[in-house]
Write a protein that holds these residues in place. Sequence first.
Motif, PDB file in Angstrom:
ATOM      1  N   LEU B 242     -51.529  12.493  11.602  1.00  0.00           N
ATOM      2  CA  LEU B 242     -51.580  12.649  13.054  1.00  0.00           C
ATOM      3  C   LEU B 242     -51.544  11.323  13.808  1.00  0.00           C
ATOM      4  CD1 LEU B 242     -54.210  15.531  13.399  1.00  0.00           C
ATOM      5  CD2 LEU B 242     -51.721  15.669  13.566  1.00  0.00           C
ATOM      6  N   CYS B 243     -52.205  10.302  13.222  1.00  0.00           N
ATOM      7  CA  CYS B 243     -52.342   9.014  13.915  1.00  0.00           C
ATOM      8  C   CYS B 243     -50.964   8.423  14.216  1.00  0.00           C
ATOM      9  CB  CYS B 243     -53.146   8.052  13.069  1.00  0.00           C
ATOM     10  SG  CYS B 243     -53.135   6.368  13.709  1.00  0.00           S
ATOM     11  N   ASN B 244     -50.781   7.930  15.466  1.00  0.00           N
ATOM     12  CA  ASN B 244     -49.507   7.314  15.826  1.00  0.00           C
ATOM     13  C   ASN B 244     -49.646   5.809  16.010  1.00  0.00           C
ATOM     14  OD1 ASN B 244     -50.785   6.972  18.233  1.00  0.00           O
ATOM     15  ND2 ASN B 244     -49.728   8.658  19.261  1.00  0.00           N
ATOM     16  N   GLY B 245     -50.792   5.286  15.622  1.00  0.00           N
ATOM     17  CA  GLY B 245     -50.973   3.839  15.677  1.00  0.00           C
ATOM     18  C   GLY B 245     -51.056   3.271  17.075  1.00  0.00           C
ATOM     19  N   CYS B 246     -51.533   4.065  18.040  1.00  0.00           N
ATOM     20  CA  CYS B 246     -51.539   3.594  19.415  1.00  0.00           C
ATOM     21  C   CYS B 246     -52.590   2.520  19.655  1.00  0.00           C
ATOM     22  CB  CYS B 246     -51.771   4.756  20.379  1.00  0.00           C
ATOM     23  SG  CYS B 246     -53.457   5.408  20.273  1.00  0.00           S
ATOM     24  N   GLY B 247     -53.650   2.519  18.850  1.00  0.00           N
ATOM     25  CA  GLY B 247     -54.651   1.459  18.955  1.00  0.00           C
ATOM     26  C   GLY B 247     -55.711   1.688  20.010  1.00  0.00           C
ATOM     27  N   MET B 248     -55.723   2.875  20.639  1.00  0.00           N
ATOM     28  CA  MET B 248     -56.737   3.163  21.644  1.00  0.00           C
ATOM     29  C   MET B 248     -58.130   3.069  21.038  1.00  0.00           C
ATOM     30  SD  MET B 248     -55.807   3.576  24.645  1.00  0.00           S
ATOM     31  CE  MET B 248     -57.011   4.555  25.554  1.00  0.00           C
ATOM     32  N   CYS B 249     -58.280   3.639  19.854  1.00  0.00           N
ATOM     33  CA  CYS B 249     -59.596   3.685  19.217  1.00  0.00           C
ATOM     34  C   CYS B 249     -60.139   2.278  18.998  1.00  0.00           C
ATOM     35  CB  CYS B 249     -59.508   4.438  17.897  1.00  0.00           C
ATOM     36  SG  CYS B 249     -58.173   3.846  16.843  1.00  0.00           S
ATOM     37  N   THR B 250     -59.298   1.407  18.493  1.00  0.00           N
ATOM     38  CA  THR B 250     -59.793   0.068  18.162  1.00  0.00           C
ATOM     39  C   THR B 250     -60.128  -0.718  19.428  1.00  0.00           C
ATOM     40  OG1 THR B 250     -57.529  -0.733  18.024  1.00  0.00           O
ATOM     41  CG2 THR B 250     -58.546  -0.090  15.982  1.00  0.00           C
ATOM     42  N   VAL B 305     -61.194   9.063  22.696  1.00  0.00           N
ATOM     43  CA  VAL B 305     -60.007   8.413  23.256  1.00  0.00           C
ATOM     44  C   VAL B 305     -58.742   8.684  22.467  1.00  0.00           C
ATOM     45  CG1 VAL B 305     -61.351   6.579  24.326  1.00  0.00           C
ATOM     46  CG2 VAL B 305     -60.372   6.248  22.035  1.00  0.00           C
ATOM     47  N   CYS B 306     -58.875   9.231  21.293  1.00  0.00           N
ATOM     48  CA  CYS B 306     -57.690   9.441  20.457  1.00  0.00           C
ATOM     49  C   CYS B 306     -56.944  10.686  20.933  1.00  0.00           C
ATOM     50  CB  CYS B 306     -58.086   9.601  18.991  1.00  0.00           C
ATOM     51  SG  CYS B 306     -56.676  10.002  17.957  1.00  0.00           S
ATOM     52  N   GLN B 307     -55.740  10.475  21.475  1.00  0.00           N
ATOM     53  CA  GLN B 307     -55.013  11.613  22.016  1.00  0.00           C
ATOM     54  C   GLN B 307     -54.522  12.593  20.949  1.00  0.00           C
ATOM     55  OE1 GLN B 307     -52.183   9.996  24.760  1.00  0.00           O
ATOM     56  NE2 GLN B 307     -53.595  10.253  26.466  1.00  0.00           N
TER      57      GLN B 307
HETATM   58  S1  SF4 Z   1     -56.424   6.327  18.802  1.00  0.00           S
HETATM   59 FE1  SF4 Z   1     -56.550   5.382  16.808  1.00  0.00          FE
HETATM   60  S2  SF4 Z   1     -56.567   7.091  15.372  1.00  0.00           S
HETATM   61 FE2  SF4 Z   1     -55.887   7.898  17.331  1.00  0.00          FE
HETATM   62  S3  SF4 Z   1     -53.668   7.759  17.185  1.00  0.00           S
HETATM   63 FE3  SF4 Z   1     -54.350   5.910  18.182  1.00  0.00          FE
HETATM   64  S4  SF4 Z   1     -54.558   4.453  16.497  1.00  0.00           S
HETATM   65 FE4  SF4 Z   1     -54.459   6.489  15.580  1.00  0.00          FE
END
Ligand code: SF4
Lengths: 145, 666, 302, 188
Positions: B242-250, B305-307
């Motif tokens: 599922l993860c798209n590597g958006c980086g919101m979580c980090t 925050v993870c969409q």
């Molecule tokens: S918020 Fe984190 S876990 Fe969710 S898609 Fe983005 S990088 Fe992946």
Amino acid sequence: MSEFEPKIVAFVCNWCTYAGADLTGTSRIKYATNVRIVRFPCTGRIDYMLLTKAFASGADGIIVSGCHPNDCHYTSGNFHARRRWMVFKKLCDFMGIDTRRIVFSWVSAAEGVKWADIVNTTVEEVRKLGPYESYHKLSTQDILA
Amino acid sequence: MARIGVFICHCGENISATVDCPKVSEVAAKFPGVAFSTDYKYMCSDPGQSLVVNAIKEHKLTGIVVSACSPRMHEPTFRRACAEGGLNPYQCEMANIREHCSWVHEKGDKTDQKAIDIVRMMVEKVKRNNALLPIKVPVTKTALVIGGGVAGIQAALDIANAGHKVIMVERDPSIGGHMSQLSETFPTLDCSQCILTPRMVEVAQNPNIKLYTYAEIESVEGFVGNFNVKIRKKAKSVDETLCNGCGMCTTKCPNKKNPNEFELGMGNRPAIYVPFPQAVPNIPVIDKTQCTYYKNGKCKICEKVCQPKAIRFDQEDEIIEVAVGAIALCTGFDIKKTDFFPEYGYGKYKDIIDGLQFERLASASGPTSGEIRRPSDGQVPKKIVFVACAGSRDPAKGIEYCSKICCMYTAKHAILYKHKVHDGQAYIFYMDIRAAGKNYDEFTRRAIEEDQAQYIRGRVSRIYERDGKLIVVGADTLMNAQTVEIEADMVVLATAGVANKGAEELAQKLHVSYDQHKFFSEAHPKLKPVETNTAGIYLAGACQSPKDIPESVAAASGVAGKIACLFANSELTREPLIAMVDRQAPPMYSSCTGCFLCQPVCPYNAIEREEVKDRNGNLVRELAFINPGLCQGCGTCVAVCKSKSIDIEGYTNLQMYAEVDALLNS
Amino acid sequence: MKLGFYPGCSLEGASREYNESVMAIAEKIGIELVSIPDWNCCGATAAHNLNKELSLSLPARNLALAEEAGLTELVVPCAACYSRFTMVQHELMHDEPLHKRVNEIIGKEYKGNLRILNVIQFIDEYVIDKLDENVKFEFNKKVACYYGCLLVRPNKVLKFDRTEDPQTMDIVMKKLGADAIDWAYKTECCGAGFSVSFTEAVARLSGNIVEDAVHRGAEAIIVACPMCHSNLDMRRKEIDKFNGKKSDIPVIYITQAIGVALGIDHKKLGLQRHFVPVNLKDFKPFVKKEIDVEKPQNMEVE
Amino acid sequence: MSNPHHTEDNTLAGKIKKNVGVSLVKCYQCGKCSAGCPVSGDMDYPPSLLIHKLQTGLPNHEEDVLRSKSIWYCLSCEMCIARCPMEVDIPPMMDYLRGESIRLNKANPAAKNIIKFHKAFLNSIKNTGRLYEMGLIVDYKMKSLNMMQDVTLAPTMLAKGKLKIFPEMIKNRKNIRQIFLNTINKQK
Ligand code: SF4
Ligand SMILES: Cc1cc2nc3c(=O)[nH]c(=O)nc-3n(C[C@H](O)[C@H](O)[C@H](O)COP(=O)(O)OP(=O)(O)OC[C@H]3O[C@@H](n4cnc5c(N)ncnc54)[C@H](O)[C@@H]3O)c2cc1C
Ligand SMILES: Cc1cc2nc3c(=O)[nH]c(=O)nc-3n(C[C@H](O)[C@H](O)[C@H](O)COP(=O)(O)OP(=O)(O)OC[C@H]3O[C@@H](n4cnc5c(N)ncnc54)[C@H](O)[C@@H]3O)c2cc1C
Ligand code: SF4
Ligand code: SF4
Ligand code: SF4
Ligand code: SF4
Ligand code: SF4
Ligand code: SF4
Ligand code: SF4
């Protein structure tokens, strides 16, 4: 009289000690000529009756050597060898076989120097113990002779 | 009636200088059963082998003993010659009178006698050899690559491009290994990331490669062509699909003050993190030891925050089972930390750093964006000291070897430093400059001639801190060993390269050997540098010994070539030197008592229960049966069987007793 | 509780105050120190500079006498004697023929059953646990603990603390409430037995030690060896001359420091005997503090 | 490991190996000992250089070593061996070289006082069984004729109660003399 030259038989595994003894050769490290090497696939293969056989055929001392613990080419052959040796040693003590004449050791394929040392010390130790005549005399040939 | 041929090799002078070969041959000719005996200068040469072939035909030999070097060297050669002469190849034995005799003893009667004894023993053995047929086993054409550093990446890509499937297992959340931490690389100073990142991406995109990151090897069973491997895929707490590597979580994780492993502690990272921006795969993992939610049940901000809703706090480790035909070990190395050095302050001075830390400081993507600043107060060091051989070539510290790469990277560091700090001065304490490689010495000369690195020949005795400076005390052995004291702003220790954490356990799981420093051992230092002693398992890169990138990559391509060769056939021919439980017709007669003491001792689970049934299908008895595909021929079962019902080819009871008998009854 | 004791010549002479303070704290915590009957000088540097067998035999006689007297543990406060004793024991126990020869020379038999303790080990094992209940004053000073060479080297034989940056004395001093500073000369040599015969070197080596301690703000140098003490204290004139400035930092034995904290009379501890006057005042009453007494990880001791 | 085929090593380095077991071939001239040695600046040849001279086995270098100040200035502080990566045990080598230097009458003039001090020290032990500091100082001054050195030290020591006027004597002085006769005095 010239010095007593003990006859030593070495039962070694193919992967560690045999290769270690090869390395002693490749490194040109000198040691006593008294030893005769018998190659086994693994110390686990060594049937301890062969030890009594070796004494009967004239050996004064025996070296059994294989891979270090955890380094056995077949994982655990050397553990089984050890375990069986524990049992066999009791039997030997019971039967009156001189277990000081049996040396157990670990020599890896990288320990050429150690192999030479073990042969030399075993030869010296057994030289001190003298010929294993008490056993040799009992071997069948002598009785019949 | 046995008709044995004996061939005594001189090996040029290697044997004949100490052993009287003609005499040994003469004595051997009189052994019972010996029909032919001779000696020759080089048995393994073409004429030597023809001699064997012709003798077998001419003297109608039934077996041969070649008394020469170690069977570990030339047994295959002479088995082939034996077959060419029309005999079964296993009717051949080698008597090792070189490694075990001529090379380890002085010339004399005792040595001759020993050679004779060795020959006699093998004559008695070979009389009892059986004709054997090679065993064929199928090959699973998938390779397992363990470790995703530059070596693993190269091996995986080469194998995949040869058209085979590859499974890659990497312990960290991303592939890349140490090379991804480097700034620029000797001897050309290309940017490490620039040349590595495209290859990392290729791994992720190659349809033939299946990548498991954050994963380790749980167990390995089986043998060449047929390994069964269990992989533990550690829980990332993130659903990778599922993860798209958006980086919101980090970015949103409030728990940001955790030491960053990739920056070697010189920076922080959040509890949910990707180790570095170019990571492959670009999927974060939650560090359970640091995450607030795992520690005290509150937070879950990342989840909010993870969409794509990819966070999975309840994810568990997964065990994946795969079947592979070959394994490439590419687990790399590590370097000693600065706390290894009592005389340099047990790691308590912040401005004494190791080489990898310097790489991060010099890297544009590092904690200082490529500016050289010292960790304690962020000042730009004007005087910097590099200490070569820190911990290497130091038997007192237990590391006697040369780490091989540090002379070069220290020269590189001095160059990079001067490029960045124009008014700075670099001093290098060294013992020898070891720069043997294409354009390597030129590179170190460049550091000295163009970038003004001061090389001082001597080991540093002590470093201590005074008034914010590091006082480095060494001696200049090219100047009467006079003491040299340098007040430095920063010190970089070129610490020893050592085996990676967990190397020993991994080696034990795979049954490959390793040296006293826990580096994996190659099968032969010159002629089998990428093979291990275990068939089907290969090694490449710095897991074998410290290596630089060109060497690691060359070895990796070597491994890939070896594996492609293995996969070129769908069947593999194996040595038939395996165990068997005795069987005699008519139906299933055997001396086996069915005690099954042999079963638990077999390391390969090769011993099975075979049911013997009568005509009506009733179970009569159970017998041990050895699966020839699994047995590796260790012989442990032979020794435990009390009724002597098992025997092993090549080392049968008859052969071994005959050998022992022959040895001493001279 | 009785322990064997070897004072050594310097504790009987030039370093009387060391002896006095060892005795004073031993008495305070109820340990009796029994001297080896008819002990002789260990020979120190002189013997092993000039003759190896002599350097082995002189200490060996003492060890044998201690064994004869039925002692099992021997406290040796002088670091030089301690080093000689431990080295001799090590050499004799690892060299059978040598052991025999030395026994012949001394006309006695040393079996090798003694445990030899230096003063810090003695404190660590027998004194430290009794400190909390007995300490009256907090030693609230900045101190530089100085180990010198003989207490920590060679590590393979002495197996005591870590060779570089040792910690045992620092830990004791911290327990007493002191601020044990991190400094650079903990284990640098002070010039040892060369005080008289090679004074210039001693002035320089001890000078560097005093200078660094002062520079880093220490108010006292703590030592556990009479040679260190006499070089740093009695040679202060030469030291100051070498450094080009006057220094008044006192050099005190760790046993004196403990004695002070225990509230023992300063005279009884021999503090008045020092060349550099000791003015340790303004002590606060002792309050037990939890300090981080974890021994450092990197101990090279097996 | 030495090779039994090699002929006996008669150099000074060979004798050191044989008599005190210190193998100088191990030294790879890294200089760490010289860098840490507290008195290397006073020495004519810092420890690593001294070893290198012995490694050459050349008579002129061996002569330099036996006549050097270095061997007398060594404090036996063990700093060198504590840090030597090759575990070359320098202090016992120094002990041996001092012995040889005296035996062959080659001791450096600069060592005069040091030797005299050691001898005075041992004299005191030989006579009383212990060190008699007052006696030592007097004896050393007589030997070194260095009357003015430390004139102020002794009176202050006396005042501080640090010097005894009379020597302590152990009971079994015969035993001590025996030890001297069996060791150092045997040499003569
Ligand atoms: S918020 Fe984190 S876990 Fe969710 S898609 Fe983005 S990088 Fe992946
Ligand atoms: C300071 C420094 C500077 C350098 N500079 C240069 C240079 O300029 N030029 C140059 O040519 N070389 C340089 N090198 C050398 C270079 O880093 C190595 O040659 C290279 O990293 C070796 O690659 P590798 O794949 O064998 O090992 P590594 O890079 O160590 O990779 C090993 C991989 O295996 C993984 N792994 C380890 N154990 C396991 C396991 N049990 N299971 C699964 N995965 C595992 C690791 O996580 C890692 O990803 C430098 C080295 C250092 C220390
Ligand atoms: C004095 C010395 C001692 C050494 N000792 C050791 C040692 O102890 N250990 C070690 O590991 N290494 C040693 N080496 C190195 C070793 O010799 C080389 O690593 C090795 O020989 C390289 O093998 P190669 O096949 O690449 O090249 P080469 O051995 O040079 O073989 C090249 C072959 O190609 C042929 N050839 C050349 N040009 C053509 C052409 N145009 N067409 C067709 N054929 C051609 C040549 O005739 C030759 O047969 C030593 C080298 C030297 C010089
Ligand atoms: S067969 Fe072996 S011993 Fe004979 S020449 Fe070849 S390598 Fe040498
Ligand atoms: S739950 Fe853990 S990883 Fe997620 S945001 Fe909170 S601290 Fe960070
Ligand atoms: S490569 Fe150079 S710095 Fe590294 S250990 Fe070898 S000689 Fe020392
Ligand atoms: S040990 Fe021997 S008898 Fe027992 S089951 Fe195995 S083969 Fe049969
Ligand atoms: S020889 Fe026996 S124990 Fe060894 S692998 Fe084969 S069946 Fe198993
Ligand atoms: S430290 Fe050791 S190896 Fe280095 S020069 Fe000194 S003696 Fe030689
Ligand atoms: S023992 Fe001697 S040579 Fe070694 S460091 Fe001390 S003074 Fe120098």
